[in-house]
Design an enzyme around this catalytic site. Structure first.
Site, mmCIF file in Angstrom:
data_model
loop_
_atom_site.group_PDB
_atom_site.id
_atom_site.type_symbol
_atom_site.label_atom_id
_atom_site.label_comp_id
_atom_site.label_asym_id
_atom_site.label_seq_id
_atom_site.Cartn_x
_atom_site.Cartn_y
_atom_site.Cartn_z
ATOM 1 N N GLU A 31 -2.528 2.205 -5.822
ATOM 2 C CA GLU A 31 -2.039 3.496 -6.288
ATOM 3 C C GLU A 31 -0.683 3.871 -5.650
ATOM 4 O O GLU A 31 0.122 4.569 -6.266
ATOM 5 C CB GLU A 31 -3.120 4.568 -6.031
ATOM 6 C CG GLU A 31 -2.781 5.982 -6.444
ATOM 7 C CD GLU A 31 -2.278 6.120 -7.883
ATOM 8 O OE1 GLU A 31 -2.726 5.369 -8.770
ATOM 9 O OE2 GLU A 31 -1.415 6.994 -8.117
ATOM 10 N N HIS A 33 1.892 1.870 -5.082
ATOM 11 C CA HIS A 33 2.953 1.286 -5.926
ATOM 12 C C HIS A 33 3.046 2.027 -7.269
ATOM 13 O O HIS A 33 4.132 2.204 -7.820
ATOM 14 C CB HIS A 33 2.647 -0.179 -6.251
ATOM 15 C CG HIS A 33 2.541 -1.077 -5.070
ATOM 16 N ND1 HIS A 33 1.350 -1.560 -4.595
ATOM 17 C CD2 HIS A 33 3.498 -1.611 -4.270
ATOM 18 C CE1 HIS A 33 1.555 -2.347 -3.565
ATOM 19 N NE2 HIS A 33 2.858 -2.399 -3.336
ATOM 20 N N GLN A 57 10.546 -13.228 4.258
ATOM 21 C CA GLN A 57 10.212 -12.147 5.185
ATOM 22 C C GLN A 57 8.894 -12.384 5.933
ATOM 23 O O GLN A 57 8.429 -11.498 6.634
ATOM 24 C CB GLN A 57 10.196 -10.797 4.462
ATOM 25 C CG GLN A 57 9.068 -10.586 3.476
ATOM 26 C CD GLN A 57 9.288 -9.361 2.592
ATOM 27 O OE1 GLN A 57 10.178 -9.329 1.746
ATOM 28 N NE2 GLN A 57 8.492 -8.332 2.804
ATOM 29 N N GLY A 144 8.652 3.055 -0.811
ATOM 30 C CA GLY A 144 7.649 3.939 -0.228
ATOM 31 C C GLY A 144 7.927 4.250 1.237
ATOM 32 O O GLY A 144 8.407 3.399 1.992
ATOM 33 N N LYS A 145 7.564 5.474 1.625
ATOM 34 C CA LYS A 145 7.702 5.870 3.031
ATOM 35 C C LYS A 145 6.677 5.192 3.920
ATOM 36 O O LYS A 145 6.771 5.257 5.143
ATOM 37 C CB LYS A 145 7.502 7.384 3.157
ATOM 38 C CG LYS A 145 8.689 8.212 2.771
ATOM 39 C CD LYS A 145 8.422 9.620 3.230
ATOM 40 C CE LYS A 145 9.453 10.573 2.699
ATOM 41 N NZ LYS A 145 9.123 11.965 3.087
ATOM 42 N N GLN A 150 11.562 0.072 6.816
ATOM 43 C CA GLN A 150 12.143 -0.703 5.696
ATOM 44 C C GLN A 150 13.016 0.197 4.818
ATOM 45 O O GLN A 150 14.137 -0.158 4.452
ATOM 46 C CB GLN A 150 11.032 -1.330 4.868
ATOM 47 C CG GLN A 150 11.498 -1.940 3.561
ATOM 48 C CD GLN A 150 10.399 -2.684 2.826
ATOM 49 O OE1 GLN A 150 10.093 -3.816 3.163
ATOM 50 N NE2 GLN A 150 9.804 -2.069 1.820
ATOM 51 N N LEU A 181 -2.753 3.697 1.822
ATOM 52 C CA LEU A 181 -2.997 2.576 0.919
ATOM 53 C C LEU A 181 -2.020 1.448 1.254
ATOM 54 O O LEU A 181 -0.840 1.692 1.498
ATOM 55 C CB LEU A 181 -2.821 3.018 -0.533
ATOM 56 C CG LEU A 181 -3.745 4.147 -0.997
ATOM 57 C CD1 LEU A 181 -3.617 4.341 -2.512
ATOM 58 C CD2 LEU A 181 -5.202 3.888 -0.636
ATOM 59 N N ARG A 184 -2.578 -4.883 2.318
ATOM 60 C CA ARG A 184 -3.299 -5.603 3.382
ATOM 61 C C ARG A 184 -4.658 -4.968 3.694
ATOM 62 O O ARG A 184 -5.469 -5.579 4.389
ATOM 63 C CB ARG A 184 -2.427 -5.727 4.629
ATOM 64 C CG ARG A 184 -1.270 -6.709 4.385
ATOM 65 C CD ARG A 184 -0.491 -7.060 5.629
ATOM 66 N NE ARG A 184 0.382 -8.192 5.408
ATOM 67 C CZ ARG A 184 1.703 -8.110 5.168
ATOM 68 N NH1 ARG A 184 2.280 -6.924 5.105
ATOM 69 N NH2 ARG A 184 2.417 -9.194 4.982
#
Ligand code: PAF
Length: 275
Positions: A31, A33, A57, A144-145, A150, A181, A184
């Site tokens: 959710e 993403h 990465q 996303g935060k 990143q 969420l 992983r």
């Protein structure tokens, strides 16, 4: 929705640069993403999501090989989230030769926290994001935060390299328990998933304690780490930082973020809370 695997197919669908909103992902979507995708759709431009598990990465001991590849399910979810084009290149398409040109982030931001514990991680991220931007040529890209550092590294890359793309932040989505969420989380057993919420609890509590006694930052961080370790975690860091540059705060009044990374059994989780 169109699914394309090559840069040429993508360009045929998007002949003009600056005509789409972009959500880069490594797939195995949740959710979090999908909310970034719906946010991208609010720009009224075609929405492109990429799905590419980026070997650059991952360190050799990390989970590149077992990272779940769930393309068909991801496409179904993206279609329902107003995505127009899924760009899912394979490694030969994105890295036809060994990737010798790499984007090296500013060490002041890229070598701390995640960059300290995962050397080379942000070089891998910046290199693939720059390459994806070159393929997709978006007007806006949403990150996303949840991956707070990143997001900041990408913002700084875009600023310093004068790249013509607006970077937008999407809020972290959480389960009812408070657990952020993350792809992983799928590695966790039910019992571990219930326990995993302790990480955000530790970050929130560190934020409250820091606000009460900002001059005690080192002691409070060490206590937070010890307390999580005593509950069976292996923490890498729990720390209070400035939101502006992730530096150590000097003025308790400035906007702050509490960030943490810790391993629960074999799964390494990261999270953060703005305070
Ligand atoms: O956040 C991710 O999923 C990845 O780091 C990204 C931005 C898609 C680059 O591979």
């Amino acid at each position: 929705m169109n699914l394309v695997h090559t840069i040429a197919e993508l360009r045929a669908l998007l002949p003009e640069a600056g005509r789409c909103a972009f959500v880069p992902t490594m797939g195995n979507l949740h959710e979090g993403h999908l909310s970034l995708t719906r946010q991208a759709a609010r720009h009224g431009l075609p929405v492109v999501a990429s799905i590419f598990v980026n070997r650059l990465q991952f360190a050799p001991h990390e989970d590149f090989d077992r990272y779940p590849r769930t393309l068909q399910r991801d496409c179904e979810l993206l279609e329902a989230a107003q995505c127009d084009i899924v760009f899912a290149p394979d490694e030969r398409e994105l890295y036809p030769q060994p990737q010798a040109f790499k984007v090296q982030p500013d060490p002041a931001l890229g070598d701390i926290l995640e960059g300290h514990f995962r050397p080379g991680f942000f070089t891998g991220v910046c290199t693939v994001v720059m390459k994806l931007f070159g393929c997709v040529r978006p007007k806006v890209a949403v990150f996303g935060k949840k991956d707070y550092q990143q997001l900041m590294v990408i913002r700084r890359m875009v600023e310093q390299l004068a790249m013509d793309v607006a970077i937008e932040a999407g809020e972290t989505r959480r389960a009812d328990s408070g657990l952020a969420l993350s792809s992983r989380n799928g590695y966790l057993s039910d019992a571990q998933r219930a326990k995993a919420v302790e990480l955000v609890g530790a970050l929130r509590s560190l934020g409250v304690r820091y606000r009460e006694a900002p001059h005690q930052r080192d002691r409070l961080e060490a206590q937070a780490i010890e307390s999580l370790a005593s509950r069976g975690w292996a923490p890498d860091y729990l720390t209070v930082r400035r939101r502006s540059d992730l530096g150590v705060p000097t003025d308790a009044g400035e906007p702050l973020v509490v960030l943490g990374a810790a391993r629960l059994a074999t799964t390494r989780l990261i999270d953060n809370v703005e305070v």
